[in-house]
Design a protein around this motif. Structure first.
Motif, PDB file in Angstrom:
ATOM      1  N   VAL A 198       0.855  -1.185   0.000  1.00  0.00           N
ATOM      2  CA  VAL A 198       0.000   0.000   0.000  1.00  0.00           C
ATOM      3  C   VAL A 198       0.892   1.236   0.000  1.00  0.00           C
ATOM      4  O   VAL A 198       1.741   1.391   0.877  1.00  0.00           O
ATOM      5  N   GLY A 199       0.698   2.077  -1.013  1.00  0.00           N
ATOM      6  CA  GLY A 199       1.409   3.345  -1.088  1.00  0.00           C
ATOM      7  C   GLY A 199       0.478   4.482  -0.719  1.00  0.00           C
ATOM      8  O   GLY A 199      -0.593   4.262  -0.147  1.00  0.00           O
ATOM      9  N   ARG A 200       0.880   5.705  -1.062  1.00  0.00           N
ATOM     10  CA  ARG A 200       0.047   6.856  -0.717  1.00  0.00           C
ATOM     11  C   ARG A 200      -1.270   6.838  -1.489  1.00  0.00           C
ATOM     12  O   ARG A 200      -2.336   6.905  -0.901  1.00  0.00           O
ATOM     13  N   THR A 201      -1.191   6.729  -2.822  1.00  0.00           N
ATOM     14  CA  THR A 201      -2.411   6.728  -3.641  1.00  0.00           C
ATOM     15  C   THR A 201      -2.591   5.418  -4.411  1.00  0.00           C
ATOM     16  O   THR A 201      -3.594   5.241  -5.082  1.00  0.00           O
ATOM     17  N   SER A 202      -1.619   4.535  -4.316  1.00  0.00           N
ATOM     18  CA  SER A 202      -1.691   3.296  -5.088  1.00  0.00           C
ATOM     19  C   SER A 202      -1.508   2.077  -4.197  1.00  0.00           C
ATOM     20  O   SER A 202      -1.060   2.185  -3.062  1.00  0.00           O
ATOM     21  N   LEU A 203      -1.879   0.945  -4.743  1.00  0.00           N
ATOM     22  CA  LEU A 203      -1.655  -0.316  -4.050  1.00  0.00           C
ATOM     23  C   LEU A 203      -1.390  -1.405  -5.066  1.00  0.00           C
ATOM     24  O   LEU A 203      -1.841  -1.324  -6.216  1.00  0.00           O
ATOM     25  N   LYS A 204      -0.640  -2.399  -4.648  1.00  0.00           N
ATOM     26  CA  LYS A 204      -0.345  -3.545  -5.493  1.00  0.00           C
ATOM     27  C   LYS A 204      -1.155  -4.733  -5.003  1.00  0.00           C
ATOM     28  O   LYS A 204      -1.317  -4.925  -3.796  1.00  0.00           O
ATOM     29  N   VAL A 205      -1.633  -5.509  -5.965  1.00  0.00           N
ATOM     30  CA  VAL A 205      -2.411  -6.706  -5.655  1.00  0.00           C
ATOM     31  C   VAL A 205      -1.755  -7.881  -6.370  1.00  0.00           C
ATOM     32  O   VAL A 205      -1.570  -7.859  -7.592  1.00  0.00           O
ATOM     33  N   GLY A 206      -1.384  -8.902  -5.603  1.00  0.00           N
ATOM     34  CA  GLY A 206      -0.859 -10.138  -6.184  1.00  0.00           C
ATOM     35  C   GLY A 206      -2.007 -11.056  -6.523  1.00  0.00           C
ATOM     36  O   GLY A 206      -2.973 -11.157  -5.758  1.00  0.00           O
ATOM     37  N   ILE A 207      -1.905 -11.697  -7.687  1.00  0.00           N
ATOM     38  CA  ILE A 207      -2.963 -12.607  -8.129  1.00  0.00           C
ATOM     39  C   ILE A 207      -2.347 -13.931  -8.544  1.00  0.00           C
ATOM     40  O   ILE A 207      -1.415 -13.958  -9.354  1.00  0.00           O
ATOM     41  N   ASP A 208      -2.876 -15.006  -7.991  1.00  0.00           N
ATOM     42  CA  ASP A 208      -2.487 -16.355  -8.391  1.00  0.00           C
ATOM     43  C   ASP A 208      -3.685 -17.026  -9.035  1.00  0.00           C
ATOM     44  O   ASP A 208      -4.811 -16.878  -8.561  1.00  0.00           O
ATOM     45  N   ILE A 209      -3.414 -17.755 -10.102  1.00  0.00           N
ATOM     46  CA  ILE A 209      -4.451 -18.594 -10.712  1.00  0.00           C
ATOM     47  C   ILE A 209      -4.007 -20.047 -10.558  1.00  0.00           C
ATOM     48  O   ILE A 209      -2.933 -20.430 -11.030  1.00  0.00           O
ATOM     49  N   TYR A 210      -4.843 -20.811  -9.876  1.00  0.00           N
ATOM     50  CA  TYR A 210      -4.601 -22.239  -9.703  1.00  0.00           C
ATOM     51  C   TYR A 210      -5.502 -22.996 -10.667  1.00  0.00           C
ATOM     52  O   TYR A 210      -6.641 -22.600 -10.896  1.00  0.00           O
ATOM     53  N   VAL A 211      -5.001 -24.099 -11.197  1.00  0.00           N
ATOM     54  CA  VAL A 211      -5.794 -24.933 -12.092  1.00  0.00           C
ATOM     55  C   VAL A 211      -6.011 -26.295 -11.443  1.00  0.00           C
ATOM     56  O   VAL A 211      -5.112 -26.818 -10.774  1.00  0.00           O
ATOM     57  N   GLU A 212      -7.226 -26.818 -11.603  1.00  0.00           N
ATOM     58  CA  GLU A 212      -7.506 -28.160 -11.107  1.00  0.00           C
ATOM     59  C   GLU A 212      -8.406 -28.877 -12.104  1.00  0.00           C
ATOM     60  O   GLU A 212      -9.245 -28.264 -12.759  1.00  0.00           O
ATOM     61  N   GLN A 213      -8.195 -30.158 -12.200  1.00  0.00           N
ATOM     62  CA  GLN A 213      -9.070 -30.977 -13.025  1.00  0.00           C
ATOM     63  C   GLN A 213     -10.432 -31.054 -12.342  1.00  0.00           C
ATOM     64  O   GLN A 213     -10.516 -31.045 -11.112  1.00  0.00           O
ATOM     65  N   MET A 214     -11.484 -31.111 -13.124  1.00  0.00           N
ATOM     66  CA  MET A 214     -12.825 -31.091 -12.536  1.00  0.00           C
ATOM     67  C   MET A 214     -13.101 -32.279 -11.624  1.00  0.00           C
ATOM     68  O   MET A 214     -13.849 -32.155 -10.661  1.00  0.00           O
ATOM     69  N   TYR A 215     -12.491 -33.425 -11.903  1.00  0.00           N
ATOM     70  CA  TYR A 215     -12.848 -34.624 -11.161  1.00  0.00           C
ATOM     71  C   TYR A 215     -11.682 -35.177 -10.350  1.00  0.00           C
ATOM     72  O   TYR A 215     -11.625 -36.356 -10.049  1.00  0.00           O
ATOM     73  N   GLU A 216     -10.735 -34.288  -9.969  1.00  0.00           N
ATOM     74  CA  GLU A 216      -9.599 -34.674  -9.144  1.00  0.00           C
ATOM     75  C   GLU A 216      -9.397 -33.624  -8.056  1.00  0.00           C
ATOM     76  O   GLU A 216      -9.816 -32.483  -8.209  1.00  0.00           O
TER      77      GLU A 216
END
Length: 134
Positions: A83-101
């Motif tokens: 978090v900065g004065r007027t800005s902020l950083k957001v980390g994003i992770d995308i996880y993948v999973e098989q539908m039936y596992e």
């Protein structure tokens, strides 16, 4: 609420299925679609943290570590990391999973930067806003 509690409370998780309409000629999630999903999840986390209008101003390196095939489920996890004065950083992770596992893997990681805006559409101090509205 202190900053750490606010960060924890604003963490955002979204689940989405990956269908053929969002894939490329390799039958894997199109990079642009993944980036759109990331921006959406990060926007929600940034908004929940600041409770101000925010706009995306930059993306840091985005690492596409693993292809995401059609017919899978992805989970996006977005969390404020700085978090900065007027800005902020957001980390994003995308996880993948098989539908039936049960197994899932980190497929994509990135960081987006947002700026908080006031009514005049100009940057405003995030911390001052939070202090006034505690």
């Amino acid at each position: 609420m202190n900053i750490e509690e606010r960060i924890e409370k604003s963490e955002t998780r979204m689940f989405k299925p990956v269908f053929a309409t969002n894939t490329n000629h390799y039958d894997t999630l199109h990079g642009g679609v993944a980036m759109h999903m990331m921006d959406e999840a990060a926007f929600i986390a940034a908004t929940r943290f600041t409770r101000l209008p925010v706009v995306t101003v930059s993306s840091d390196r985005i690492n596409f570590n693993k292809p995401i095939p059609s017919g899978t489920i992805v989970e996006l996890v977005a969390k404020v990391t700085e978090v900065g004065r007027t800005s902020l950083k957001v980390g994003i992770d995308i996880y993948v999973e098989q539908m039936y596992e049960e197994h899932r893997e980190l497929a994509i990681h990135g960081v987006l930067t947002f700026v908080a805006l006031g009514e005049d559409k100009r940057p405003v101090s995030i911390l001052e806003h939070l202090e006034r509205n505690v």
